[in-house]
Write an enzyme that holds these catalytic residues in place. Structure first.
Site, mmCIF file in Angstrom:
data_model
loop_
_atom_site.group_PDB
_atom_site.id
_atom_site.type_symbol
_atom_site.label_atom_id
_atom_site.label_comp_id
_atom_site.label_asym_id
_atom_site.label_seq_id
_atom_site.Cartn_x
_atom_site.Cartn_y
_atom_site.Cartn_z
ATOM 1 N N ARG A 66 3.404 2.444 11.652
ATOM 2 C CA ARG A 66 2.249 2.779 12.605
ATOM 3 C C ARG A 66 0.945 2.797 12.335
ATOM 4 N NH1 ARG A 66 6.678 6.288 12.391
ATOM 5 N NH2 ARG A 66 8.007 6.533 14.206
ATOM 6 N N LYS A 86 5.285 9.948 10.252
ATOM 7 C CA LYS A 86 5.094 10.778 11.212
ATOM 8 C C LYS A 86 6.048 11.981 11.046
ATOM 9 C CE LYS A 86 5.769 10.728 16.337
ATOM 10 N NZ LYS A 86 5.987 10.053 17.529
ATOM 11 N N HIS A 108 0.287 -0.667 18.283
ATOM 12 C CA HIS A 108 1.468 -0.230 18.314
ATOM 13 C C HIS A 108 2.369 -1.371 18.784
ATOM 14 C CE1 HIS A 108 3.929 3.167 17.672
ATOM 15 N NE2 HIS A 108 4.681 2.931 18.685
ATOM 16 N N ARG A 120 4.480 -3.090 15.830
ATOM 17 C CA ARG A 120 5.783 -2.392 15.705
ATOM 18 C C ARG A 120 6.967 -2.706 16.455
ATOM 19 N NH1 ARG A 120 7.410 2.304 12.935
ATOM 20 N NH2 ARG A 120 8.652 3.744 14.106
ATOM 21 N N HIS A 144 13.244 5.418 12.445
ATOM 22 C CA HIS A 144 13.668 6.018 13.647
ATOM 23 C C HIS A 144 14.451 7.270 13.300
ATOM 24 C CE1 HIS A 144 12.863 2.482 16.752
ATOM 25 N NE2 HIS A 144 11.662 3.183 16.329
ATOM 26 N N TYR A 150 14.919 -1.721 22.351
ATOM 27 C CA TYR A 150 15.181 -2.957 21.907
ATOM 28 C C TYR A 150 16.304 -3.745 22.463
ATOM 29 C CZ TYR A 150 11.471 -1.567 19.051
ATOM 30 O OH TYR A 150 10.317 -0.928 18.490
#
Length: 248
Positions: free
Chosen positions: A110, A134, A203, A206, A229, A238
């Site tokens: 990120r 994150k 972003h 990514r 994730h 996706y």
């Protein structure tokens, strides 16, 4: 106190700014709000099962089905053209920009993780970088042979920079580059490559990696691990955009 939790209290809570808005005042996505509602319903069900309440006070919270939006990604020709254009530029800023772009596209990190990288986070012998992800978690991303060669060349110049900052990437003032500066540079990269398409942001790099990995492997677990994730739900976007494979 849990015994004071009522349906009216919960309905008032889920429409409050605390739930509906992010700290910066922007609206949270419906998917995020739904997660909060689902957590309340699950907690209410536990209260009823354990006798803390006569019934689930959150049972009336409605969760509307949402359709995941297809993420904005660079097409393969756009990705290659941008890398070629940035790589053809001369000067220290361009050399730094190329490494940043290659890292974004090659690891899926990120924006905040990119600008937060320090020199000590790069382990070329171990073929990896440590990122401050994150949620305050430290994670590892793996580096391809091409990325390692690029970083090794960049680090020779970076270590000679007259700066006390531990940052991997410096601004023209020899301080850690900011997120806003990288966003501005990304717009410059798009302009150099002649890409004028709404919705593309840092972003998007990514999402570009996630799309590329999924199309090559069809392995959602691998894609989720590559991008860090925490839930499979985050990776499912996706699948939704792979219409070409579905048609075939």
């Amino acid at each position: 106190p849990v015994e004071e939790i009522t349906p009216d209290l919960l309905h008032g809570f889920v429409v409050s700014d605390e739930v509906q808005l992010r700290p910066d005042g922007a609206a949270r996505s419906e998917l995020t709000v739904n997660r909060g509602k689902a957590a309340l319903r699950s907690f209410g069900s536990w209260m009823a099962d354990t006798g803390l309440a006569n019934r689930n006070p959150a049972a009336g919270l409605s969760i509307r089905r949402t359709t995941p939006q297809s993420p904005s990604t660079l097409s393969d020709p756009e990705r290659k053209h941008m890398l070629r254009e940035v790589g053809a530029r001369k000067g220290e800023a361009a050399a730094r920009d190329r490494v940043m772009l290659e890292l974004l596209l090659g690891t899926g990190i990120r924006l905040a993780e990119l600008v937060g990288l320090d020199l000590g986070d790069v382990d070329l012998d171990g073929k990896r970088i440590a990122i401050h992800a994150k949620g305050g978690n430290d994670e590892t991303r793996f580096l391809s042979a091409d990325l390692r060669r690029l970083l090794r060349r960049y680090l020779r110049h970076r270590n000679q920079a007259a700066s006390d900052s531990p940052a991997l990437f410096l601004s023209n003032r020899s301080t850690r580059i900011s997120k806003r500066q990288v966003q501005a540079r990304f717009r410059q990269w798009l302009a150099w490559a002649g890409i004028d398409r709404p919705g593309l942001t840092v972003h998007s790099t990514r999402h570009t990696l996630g799309t590329l990995l999924y199309r090559r492997t069809k392995d959602l677990v691998l894609v989720g691990r590559a991008l860090g994730h925490k839930t499979m739900e985050a990776t499912l976007i996706y699948v939704h955009q792979d219409d070409e494979a579905l048609e075939e």
